[in-house]
Design a protein around this motif. Structure first.
Motif, short mmCIF file in Angstrom:
data_model
loop_
_atom_site.label_atom_id
_atom_site.label_comp_id
_atom_site.label_asym_id
_atom_site.label_seq_id
_atom_site.Cartn_x
_atom_site.Cartn_y
_atom_site.Cartn_z
N GLU A 1 35.22 -8.24 -21.24
CA GLU A 1 35.75 -8.05 -22.72
C GLU A 1 35.58 -9.30 -23.66
OE1 GLU A 1 40.46 -8.62 -22.51
OE2 GLU A 1 39.72 -6.60 -22.16
N ASP A 2 35.50 -10.58 -22.92
CA ASP A 2 35.51 -11.72 -23.81
C ASP A 2 34.25 -12.12 -24.21
OD1 ASP A 2 38.11 -11.97 -23.51
OD2 ASP A 2 38.01 -13.45 -21.83
N GLY A 3 33.28 -11.06 -24.00
CA GLY A 3 31.84 -11.40 -24.46
C GLY A 3 31.16 -10.12 -24.99
N ILE A 4 29.89 -10.33 -25.32
CA ILE A 4 29.41 -9.10 -26.21
C ILE A 4 28.66 -8.37 -24.83
CG2 ILE A 4 28.73 -10.38 -28.09
CD1 ILE A 4 25.98 -10.67 -27.31
N THR A 5 28.61 -7.17 -25.20
CA THR A 5 27.89 -6.23 -24.29
C THR A 5 26.26 -6.26 -24.14
OG1 THR A 5 27.54 -4.51 -25.71
CG2 THR A 5 29.85 -4.55 -24.64
N ALA B 1 23.68 -7.29 -27.30
CA ALA B 1 22.89 -8.38 -27.37
C ALA B 1 21.33 -7.70 -27.54
CB ALA B 1 22.63 -8.79 -25.71
N LEU B 2 21.09 -6.48 -27.10
CA LEU B 2 19.90 -6.10 -27.44
C LEU B 2 19.73 -5.87 -29.08
CD1 LEU B 2 19.16 -3.34 -24.82
CD2 LEU B 2 17.79 -5.30 -25.70
N GLN B 3 20.98 -5.12 -29.60
CA GLN B 3 21.00 -5.19 -31.05
C GLN B 3 20.89 -6.33 -31.79
OE1 GLN B 3 21.38 -2.01 -32.32
NE2 GLN B 3 20.61 -3.17 -34.38
N LYS B 4 21.15 -7.47 -31.52
CA LYS B 4 20.90 -8.62 -32.25
C LYS B 4 19.57 -9.04 -32.20
CE LYS B 4 22.13 -13.12 -33.20
NZ LYS B 4 22.47 -13.55 -34.45
N LEU B 5 18.64 -8.78 -31.04
CA LEU B 5 17.23 -8.76 -30.94
C LEU B 5 16.69 -7.90 -31.71
CD1 LEU B 5 14.65 -9.89 -29.35
CD2 LEU B 5 14.85 -7.69 -28.10
N TYR B 6 16.70 -6.61 -31.97
CA TYR B 6 16.21 -5.85 -32.86
C TYR B 6 16.64 -5.91 -34.29
CZ TYR B 6 14.86 -2.68 -29.08
OH TYR B 6 14.09 -2.12 -27.88
N ASN B 7 17.71 -6.68 -34.54
CA ASN B 7 18.07 -7.26 -35.86
C ASN B 7 17.28 -8.21 -36.29
OD1 ASN B 7 19.99 -5.13 -36.10
ND2 ASN B 7 21.69 -6.69 -35.87
#
Length: 157
Positions: A92-96, A100-106
């Protein structure tokens, strides 16, 4: 005619046996690494069970286990292959993986995502995303596990 059927059947059985043997020999090092990582994690961390294992090969190789600690919390354990400090973080202390994939797609336009795995570079836990662009070029995109910020982008390999 019956003789040919017997010969072909024997050849098929031999080919299947050889294929199974090649597969088992190819996966043996990964199974050995998983058993080693499990033993280290159970002895040196609060991990009591795990449901995911992968090997990250960066500047230093790491074994990564996702599972539960003795309090029932979901944790991730990064174990250096050779020597170094074991890192344990609550999931829970990090991103899922999805975040992470959404960051790439953005930021990028990947044609195909080939893999997403947890890793570690310079004592920084990260998500490594391995993907192809429309020209079939290979790319790596690293996202910081805790902040979700892009750490490194290697393009067009």
């Amino acid at each position: 005619m019956k003789k040919w059927i017997v010969i072909i059947s024997i050849l098929v059985v031999i080919m299947i046996g050889l294929s199974i043997n090649v597969y088992l020999n190819a996966t043996k090092p990964l199974k050995v690494a998983e058993r080693k990582a499990e033993q280290i994690a159970l002895e040196h961390t609060s991990l009591v069970s795990y449901n995911d294992f992968n090997v990250y090969n960066g500047s230093t190789s790491y074994y990564v286990l996702k599972g539960n600690n003795d309090k029932g919390e979901k944790i991730i354990v990064w174990i250096p292959e050779k020597e170094g400090k074991i890192l344990v973080k609550k999931e829970e202390d990090g991103i899922t993986k999805k975040e992470a994939l959404q960051k790439l797609y953005n930021e990028k336009d990947p044609q195909e995502v080939l893999s997403v795995r947890l890793g570690m570079e310079n004592q920084v836990p990260l998500w490594e995303i391995y993907y192809k662009t429309e020209n079939n070029l290979i790319n790596y995109y690293w996202v910081h596990f805790e902040s979700g910020e892009m750490l490194k982008d290697i393009q067009n390999l």
